[in-house]
Design a protein around this motif. Structure first.
Motif, PDB file in Angstrom:
ATOM      1  N   GLY A   1      -9.442 -20.137  30.113  1.00 35.04           N
ATOM      2  CA  GLY A   1      -8.604 -18.987  29.821  1.00 35.04           C
ATOM      3  C   GLY A   1      -7.860 -19.145  28.510  1.00 35.04           C
ATOM      4  N   GLU A   2      -7.859 -20.333  27.945  1.00 35.28           N
ATOM      5  CA  GLU A   2      -7.218 -20.524  26.633  1.00 35.28           C
ATOM      6  C   GLU A   2      -8.025 -19.754  25.594  1.00 35.28           C
ATOM      7  OE1 GLU A   2      -6.302 -24.976  25.985  1.00 35.28           O
ATOM      8  OE2 GLU A   2      -7.473 -24.835  27.828  1.00 35.28           O
ATOM      9  N   SER A   3      -7.383 -19.470  24.448  1.00 38.86           N
ATOM     10  CA  SER A   3      -8.093 -18.687  23.443  1.00 38.86           C
ATOM     11  C   SER A   3      -9.186 -19.524  22.791  1.00 38.86           C
ATOM     12  CB  SER A   3      -7.114 -18.172  22.389  1.00 38.86           C
ATOM     13  OG  SER A   3      -6.339 -19.245  21.926  1.00 38.86           O
ATOM     14  N   ASP A   4     -10.211 -18.832  22.288  1.00 43.78           N
ATOM     15  CA  ASP A   4     -11.355 -19.493  21.666  1.00 43.78           C
ATOM     16  C   ASP A   4     -10.902 -20.314  20.472  1.00 43.78           C
ATOM     17  OD1 ASP A   4     -12.849 -18.335  23.539  1.00 43.78           O
ATOM     18  OD2 ASP A   4     -13.822 -16.851  22.226  1.00 43.78           O
ATOM     19  N   ARG A   5     -11.746 -21.272  20.146  1.00 45.94           N
ATOM     20  CA  ARG A   5     -11.348 -22.184  19.079  1.00 45.94           C
ATOM     21  C   ARG A   5     -12.395 -22.132  17.979  1.00 45.94           C
ATOM     22  NH1 ARG A   5      -9.941 -28.450  20.102  1.00 45.94           N
ATOM     23  NH2 ARG A   5      -9.915 -29.015  17.894  1.00 45.94           N
ATOM     24  N   PHE A   6     -11.929 -22.018  16.750  1.00 45.08           N
ATOM     25  CA  PHE A   6     -12.846 -21.980  15.601  1.00 45.08           C
ATOM     26  C   PHE A   6     -12.900 -23.360  14.950  1.00 45.08           C
ATOM     27  CE2 PHE A   6     -13.449 -21.447  10.975  1.00 45.08           C
ATOM     28  CZ  PHE A   6     -14.731 -20.912  10.989  1.00 45.08           C
ATOM     29  N   ILE A   7     -14.110 -23.820  14.692  1.00 47.11           N
ATOM     30  CA  ILE A   7     -14.256 -25.086  13.968  1.00 47.11           C
ATOM     31  C   ILE A   7     -15.090 -24.814  12.730  1.00 47.11           C
ATOM     32  CG2 ILE A   7     -15.163 -27.453  14.056  1.00 47.11           C
ATOM     33  CD1 ILE A   7     -14.554 -27.431  17.069  1.00 47.11           C
ATOM     34  N   GLU A   8     -14.569 -25.284  11.588  1.00 48.05           N
ATOM     35  CA  GLU A   8     -15.259 -25.047  10.316  1.00 48.05           C
ATOM     36  C   GLU A   8     -16.516 -25.883  10.220  1.00 48.05           C
ATOM     37  OE1 GLU A   8     -12.242 -26.385   7.634  1.00 48.05           O
ATOM     38  OE2 GLU A   8     -11.650 -24.318   7.182  1.00 48.05           O
ATOM     39  N   GLY A   9     -17.546 -25.343   9.589  1.00 51.15           N
ATOM     40  CA  GLY A   9     -18.757 -26.126   9.391  1.00 51.15           C
ATOM     41  C   GLY A   9     -19.670 -25.476   8.374  1.00 51.15           C
ATOM     42  N   ASP A  10     -20.179 -26.301   7.464  1.00 50.58           N
ATOM     43  CA  ASP A  10     -21.158 -25.810   6.493  1.00 50.58           C
ATOM     44  C   ASP A  10     -22.564 -25.926   7.074  1.00 50.58           C
ATOM     45  OD1 ASP A  10     -19.066 -25.520   4.583  1.00 50.58           O
ATOM     46  OD2 ASP A  10     -19.148 -27.704   4.290  1.00 50.58           O
ATOM     47  N   ASP A  11     -22.720 -26.900   7.971  1.00 48.86           N
ATOM     48  CA  ASP A  11     -24.021 -27.095   8.631  1.00 48.86           C
ATOM     49  C   ASP A  11     -23.778 -27.387  10.109  1.00 48.86           C
ATOM     50  OD1 ASP A  11     -26.425 -27.194   6.708  1.00 48.86           O
ATOM     51  OD2 ASP A  11     -24.885 -28.370   5.625  1.00 48.86           O
ATOM     52  N   VAL A  12     -24.758 -26.965  10.921  1.00 45.01           N
ATOM     53  CA  VAL A  12     -24.678 -27.277  12.349  1.00 45.01           C
ATOM     54  C   VAL A  12     -25.962 -28.007  12.754  1.00 45.01           C
ATOM     55  CG1 VAL A  12     -24.569 -26.349  14.694  1.00 45.01           C
ATOM     56  CG2 VAL A  12     -23.205 -25.300  12.873  1.00 45.01           C
ATOM     57  N   LEU A  13     -25.799 -29.121  13.450  1.00 43.71           N
ATOM     58  CA  LEU A  13     -26.968 -29.840  13.977  1.00 43.71           C
ATOM     59  C   LEU A  13     -26.973 -29.664  15.488  1.00 43.71           C
ATOM     60  CD1 LEU A  13     -26.571 -33.108  11.869  1.00 43.71           C
ATOM     61  CD2 LEU A  13     -28.054 -31.152  11.388  1.00 43.71           C
ATOM     62  N   VAL A  14     -28.046 -29.080  16.010  1.00 44.38           N
ATOM     63  CA  VAL A  14     -28.113 -28.781  17.437  1.00 44.38           C
ATOM     64  C   VAL A  14     -28.890 -29.888  18.149  1.00 44.38           C
ATOM     65  CG1 VAL A  14     -28.802 -27.084  19.157  1.00 44.38           C
ATOM     66  CG2 VAL A  14     -28.113 -26.329  16.856  1.00 44.38           C
ATOM     67  N   ALA A  15     -28.177 -30.640  18.947  1.00 44.47           N
ATOM     68  CA  ALA A  15     -28.827 -31.755  19.661  1.00 44.47           C
ATOM     69  C   ALA A  15     -28.515 -31.616  21.137  1.00 44.47           C
ATOM     70  CB  ALA A  15     -28.321 -33.088  19.115  1.00 44.47           C
ATOM     71  N   VAL A  16     -29.010 -30.527  21.724  1.00 45.30           N
ATOM     72  CA  VAL A  16     -28.661 -30.230  23.112  1.00 45.30           C
ATOM     73  C   VAL A  16     -29.818 -30.481  24.077  1.00 45.30           C
ATOM     74  CG1 VAL A  16     -26.831 -28.608  22.534  1.00 45.30           C
ATOM     75  CG2 VAL A  16     -29.186 -27.784  22.778  1.00 45.30           C
ATOM     76  N   GLY A  17     -30.783 -31.282  23.642  1.00 45.12           N
ATOM     77  CA  GLY A  17     -31.846 -31.632  24.586  1.00 45.12           C
ATOM     78  C   GLY A  17     -33.225 -31.549  23.971  1.00 45.12           C
ATOM     79  N   GLN A  18     -34.151 -32.166  24.688  1.00 52.29           N
ATOM     80  CA  GLN A  18     -35.529 -32.263  24.227  1.00 52.29           C
ATOM     81  C   GLN A  18     -36.438 -31.732  25.302  1.00 52.29           C
ATOM     82  OE1 GLN A  18     -35.185 -36.445  22.875  1.00 52.29           O
ATOM     83  NE2 GLN A  18     -37.389 -36.211  22.631  1.00 52.29           N
ATOM     84  N   GLU A  19     -37.564 -31.211  24.904  1.00 54.18           N
ATOM     85  CA  GLU A  19     -38.497 -30.661  25.887  1.00 54.18           C
ATOM     86  C   GLU A  19     -39.910 -31.164  25.640  1.00 54.18           C
ATOM     87  OE1 GLU A  19     -36.412 -26.313  26.546  1.00 54.18           O
ATOM     88  OE2 GLU A  19     -37.972 -26.557  25.030  1.00 54.18           O
ATOM     89  N   ASN A  20     -40.697 -31.104  26.691  1.00 51.44           N
ATOM     90  CA  ASN A  20     -42.112 -31.416  26.545  1.00 51.44           C
ATOM     91  C   ASN A  20     -42.848 -30.153  26.121  1.00 51.44           C
ATOM     92  OD1 ASN A  20     -40.988 -33.395  28.647  1.00 51.44           O
ATOM     93  ND2 ASN A  20     -42.900 -34.302  27.959  1.00 51.44           N
TER      94      ASN A  20
END
Ligand SMILES: Cc1cc2nc3c(=O)[nH]c(=O)nc-3n(C[C@H](O)[C@H](O)[C@H](O)COP(=O)(O)OP(=O)(O)OC[C@H]3O[C@@H](n4cnc5c(N)ncnc54)[C@H](O)[C@@H]3O)c2cc1C
Ligand SMILES: Cc1ncc(C[n+]2csc(CCOP(=O)(O)OP(=O)(O)O)c2C)c(N)n1
Ligand code: SF4
Ligand code: SF4
Ligand code: SF4
Ligand SMILES: [Mg+2]
Lengths: 606, 351
Positions: free
Chosen positions: A347-366
């Protein structure tokens, strides 16, 4: 005295798994590496021998000695028996993994040590994929006379070990050397090609095909802003491979890494080396539940990378066509009555984080786009091949799977273990033998008695805390992406750490008929392991031992009835293998026997 | 002889007692006795008893004579006071120490040689004086330290390891102690801690001369067929007269015992000795009866064990002598050395 209904049966120590289980590290190691044996060899400066024991079991000692997920360490007995006030530190396992590296670092030239292959048996095997699991199959089968053809799309062997694991954790030379030993084991041919059709491969006349193609696809994150910010949003494992190949050499100053696994840890640390100044790891779950190993989190934090937990990614924020950061929603963990976790907004307000690049490492698949679905090879509803869990055989009898390709992404040591098992199956398949009958491990038993109170192992128990591996200074490490951060133990540190091992393979063996029930063993045992008591039902018996035996994972060693009708019960849980029971026993009813147990690989007789 | 020190590591569930110590804190250095020696088991029983009684180690003085048994105080209570006296002279040194400081718990440790041969006179006198102590005889029937000669407690007709037959009749230290006036007399076996530990606890809490004759097989010289002090022989011939539960504070009798089989004896210090009768007609408060019973059992080839005799209201040496209650080392110099005037007065009183 006769045994009543619920009474404990005497332990059958001839069953190899009884004492194997006492060697917690070896039992926990997927490849069942004889850990205490190699640790003793290191203590004696016999690095070549220590290396060869490892090489036989796990194929990649130098690689694993730096990168293994080390399931052996949480299992290590030392982590249960240390006393914080004596060591001045928390209870910690032996640094099993880093000692393995010592064997690799200090060994001499191994020419002459590596076994010579048996003469050709005329059979041909294909291994698709050049990662650790395929290379294990190749080594095991080439050594016994098979011709093994490895197909990998990459220029060099090693699979993800080569392409994804960063060089600051694992130098290139180590991969070259150990992949070299594996393919050098016999007639191994490497084809630098991608396999695009299993159907075609089946027509090539191979006696069997092993699929070790890994879990090559990084999971993407579909959130608002993804298309607009595309240029600066990368899939972790692909980005790491691109860095590894030298395609990417820079990154923005502010980097957001999404995910809490090992890939995320490698991504953030790599980003720091490519110019990322403010690199932040953001994870949906809590710190403790993160998949990354504790030491990898420590290493990331030590490189000034904050890890923010309980933040669910909501959107990529793009301004003027350029990614500027991400929005996150704070969440908390809620557990239902079945203990299942759910992450719900706080319920807290959303949080903004600055970033020039994003690396998505949320899992691997077959992904098996190259396997036709009409050739009789069945997949389950998660897109994984249907396999026999012990033989690794697929629904096509000549096709076997292993490593990350078999049951989804795991790690190197599991890939190796699968490889050994699949090689056994392939050999049995070729020999026309039953695949379900697995070879028993090889066991050698040697009494350690040298004199009345002298043993051929060092039974003195060190109380030193775990030895820390020296690291390269942070400034130097962050400057050079190829500079290995961990420097490894030197000889003095290695010997000190080796002394912490309790020699859990030197077993306490009890011969009831010799016992005069003098209590000497029970009185001397520092850990209160031994009890002489009337037999009974296990759960109840466990409460009335010299010390309560609350760890049901660990066995009770039970003797047949002694002269007085009582039984000897030893709780294996916290035994130090100090041998004092055997030293104080007047009749030799206790003796210390070294149980050297090695898994039997393809083609070897147990 | 074991060369390594016992590892300091301990079971994770090792507990602290009310005095803040673990059982391991009551250990001594690792034993140098032969592996399997009964004496080591008795040491372990003493460790258990002191731990369970929440005794502060510095409040115990261990005194011993000469022999393997007399060496054993090194192997328990490493943080207590210790005195290895000369052969057979432990009782007089203990008596002296007790006179100087009655606040300590006195543990006399001796062997059958030390007590029944060279020290027999000392043994008799320390009992009749009612010195508040626990006197433990680790009784193996031989002089272990000097390589296995028969001791005075060896039974007539028993065989030495080399085959010699003992011609002399045996001294029964328990009977002798009863005769001499000891107020707590028990016999036990090193191989039966469930019997021994409560007896040691009860003996420590007994405020008078307590003696424990503990049969303690010598694995090196007296554990063969033909010996009457071997593990096998004692296990076969052990006749427990009673079982003792040592109870601190007032606990009700909870277990279901047949009427008349349980006797609670309240001691001076508030502890209770709960005796469960095993031999029908044995009454440990009946001195003459106890002596007769022990003899009968011995004649039948049995070894009577358990609490053999108890006078729950013992008289201590200090009572008779009317000595000062405070330890001498706590008194000021003026009290200890009262000076010429006081001496003159005493001398005058003697004229
Ligand atoms: C970033 C990252 C870090 C990791 N760190 C560690 C670590 O520190 N410790 C650890 O134990 N594990 C780690 N892992 C996991 C580990 O790398 C894998 O579990 C392991 O490499 C799996 O081995 P494998 O032989 O099954 O397959 P892989 O190593 O994935 O090898 C498969 C190979 O097959 C090739 N291939 C795929 N399809 C085809 C095709 N159709 N034709 C030909 N070739 C094909 C691929 O190119 C690849 O070379 C990490 C993984 C990642 C992503
Ligand atoms: C004055 C004196 N006389 C003789 C000896 C030799 N000696 C040493 S120990 C011992 C007998 C010990 O027997 P015991 O008390 O039963 O002890 P054990 O070793 O059997 O436990 C003798 C006679 C001695 N040390 N001092
Ligand atoms: S102490 Fe040594 S042998 Fe025992 S589990 Fe740990 S590493 Fe293995
Ligand atoms: S080796 Fe024997 S004495 Fe040592 S801890 Fe184990 S059971 Fe106890
Ligand atoms: S020390 Fe040996 S003889 Fe004595 S109780 Fe233990 S196993 Fe039995
Ligand atoms: Mg003796």
């Amino acid at each position: 005295m006769t045994i009543r209904g619920n009474d404990l049966q005497p332990t059958d120590i001839r069953n190899p798994s009884y004492f194997h289980k006492v060697v917690d590290c070896q039992w926990a190691c997927p490849a069942h590496t004889p850990v205490p044996e190699y640790i003793r060899l290191i203590a004696h400066g016999r690095y070549d021998d220590a290396y060869m024991i490892n090489w036989k079991s796990n194929v990649f000692p130098g690689i694993l000695g730096r990168t293994c997920d080390r399931p052996c360490e949480p299992a290590c007995r030392r982590g249960r028996v240390e006393d914080e006030t004596l060591s001045g530190s928390r209870k910690e396992p032996v640094a099993i993994c880093r000692l393995k590296r010592v064997a690799a670092d200090f060994k001499d030239d191994l020419t002459g040590r590596l076994p010579k292959p048996l003469p050709s048996n005329g059979r041909r095997i294909a291994c698709i994929g050049g990662g650790p699991s395929s290379l294990t199959v190749a080594r095991d089968l080439a050594a016994i006379g098979y011709r093994v053809e490895v197909f990998d799309e990459g220029a060099k062997l090693g699979g993800m070990v080569r392409t994804q694991i960063p060089r600051f954790r694992l130098p290139e030379e180590v991969i070259d050397e150990e992949c070299g030993y594996a393919v050098g084991a016999g007639d191994v041919v490497v084809h630098q090609t991608r396999v695009n059709s299993l159907k075609d491969m089946l027509g090539e006349g191979f006696d069997a095909i092993y699929v070790g193609t890994g879990a090559p696809r990084g999971r993407a994150l579909d959130l608002p802003g993804k298309t607009e910010g595309e240029k600066n949003i990368h899939t972790g494992i692909e980005w790491l491979a691109n860095v590894s190949f030298g395609h990417f050499t820079t990154i923005g100053k502010r980097v957001i890494v999404l995910g809490g696994g090992n890939t995320a840890m490698d991504c953030c640390r790599t980003a720091r080396r490519l110019g990322g100044e403010k690199v932040t790891v953001v994870v949906r779950s809590g710190f403790e539940e993160m998949k990354a190993s504790p030491w990898e989190k420590d290493d990331a934090i030590a490189e000034d990378i904050p890890i923010l937990n309980f933040l669910a990614p909501k959107s990529f924020v793009v301004e003027g066509g350029k990614l500027v950061g991400m929005m996150f929603e704070p969440v908390k963990a809620v557990y239902d009555d079945k203990g299942r976790r759910d992450l719900v907004p706080t319920g807290e307000s959303d949080r903004f984080i600055e970033g020039d690049d994003v690396l998505v490492a949320v899992g691997q698949e077959n992904a098996f786009p190259w396997i036709e679905r009409d050739i009789g090879l069945e997949f389950d509803r998660w897109g994984l091949p249907k396999l026999d869990a012990t033989t690794f055989q697929s629904s096509l009898p000549t096709v076997f799977f292993g490593g990350d390709a078999a049951f989804g992404p795991k790690n190197i040591i599991w890939a190796v273990a699968h490889g050994h098992d699949a090689a056994i199956s392939i050999h049995k398949h070729c020999e026309g033998e039953s695949l379900s009958e697995r070879p028993a491990p090889g066991v050698t038993v040697i009494s350690q008695k040298m004199g009345i109170h002298e043993w051929s192992y060092d039974n003195n128990v060190a109380i030193d805390p775990r030895t820390k591996v020296p690291h390269l200074a942070k400034e130097a490490a962050l400057k050079n992406i190829r500079a290995e951060v961990e420097l490894g133990f030197d000889v003095a540190l290695a010997v000190k750490e080796a002394q912490r091992c309790l020699n859990c393979d030197v077993q306490t063996v009890f011969e009831g008929p010799k016992c005069i029930e003098c209590d000497a063993c029970l009185d001397i045992c520092p850990m209160d392991c031994i009890t002489f008591t009337p037999n009974g039902e296990e759960a109840e018996l466990r409460t009335r031992l010299s010390a309560p035996a609350t760890n049901f994972e660990q066995s009770l060693y039970v003797s047949p009835a002694l002269k007085t009708g009582r039984i000897m019960v030893k709780d294996e849980d916290v035994c130090l293998h100090c041998g004092l029971c055997a030293e104080r026993c007047p009749t030799g009813a206790w003796d210390m026997h070294k149980y050297f147990l090695e898994m039997t690989h393809a083609g070897c007789r147990s | 002889m074991t060369y390594i020190a016992k590892p300091k590591l301990h079971h994770p569930a090792l507990t602290h007692n009310a005095a803040g110590f673990t059982r391991r804190d009551y250990e001594g250095t690792i034993s140098t006795l032969c592996a399997g020696c009964g004496h080591d088991s008795i040491s372990a029983a003493i460790i258990h008893a002191c731990f369970e009684l929440n005794i502060e180690p510095h409040r115990v003085a261990k005194l011993s004579g000469i022999g393997c048994s007399s060496k054993s105080p090194t192997y328990f209570l490493g943080n207590s006071h210790g005195f290895n006296t000369v052969h057979g002279r432990m009782p007089s040194v203990l008596t002296g120490a007790n006179l100087a400081n009655r606040e300590l718990i006195y543990l006399g440790v001796s062997g059958d040689g030390d007590s029944a041969s060279i020290g027999l006179g000392q043994f008799a006198h320390v009992m009749r004086r009612g010195v508040n102590m626990v006197y433990v005889v680790m009784n193996n029937g031989v002089y272990g330290l000097t390589k296995g000669q028969f001791s005075a407690t060896a039974d007539r007709g028993s065989k030495s390891k080399k085959g010699a037959v003992n011609q002399d009749s045996a001294i029964d230290l328990a009977s002798l102690a009863i005769l001499m006036g000891a107020t707590f007399v028990a016999r036990s076996f090193s191989g039966d801690k469930t019997q021994l530990v409560p007896l040691i606890k009860a003996a420590i809490s007994h405020q008078g001369a307590a003696i424990l004759d503990v049969i303690s097989p010598c694995v090196a010289f007296n554990n063969h067929a033909g010996s009457t002090k071997s593990y096998d022989y004692i296990r076969e011939h052990n006749e427990a007269m009673n079982r003792l539960d040592f109870i601190t504070g007032q606990e009700p009798i909870t277990a279901d015992y047949a009427p008349g089989t349980v006797t609670d004896v309240l001691q001076h210090d508030g502890t209770t000795l709960r005796l469960r009768k095993l031999a029908e007609d044995y009454d440990p408060s009946d001195k003459a009866g106890a002596l007769a019973h022990i003899q009968e059992r011995a004649a039948a080839g049995e070894v009577a064990t358990g609490l053999l005799y108890l006078d729950p209201l013992p008289r201590d040496l200090h009572e008779g002598l009317n000595t000062v209650a405070a330890p001498l080392n706590s008194l000021p110099d003026e009290a200890l050395v009262p000076g010429r005037a006081a001496l003159v007065k005493i001398n005058a009183g003697l004229r």
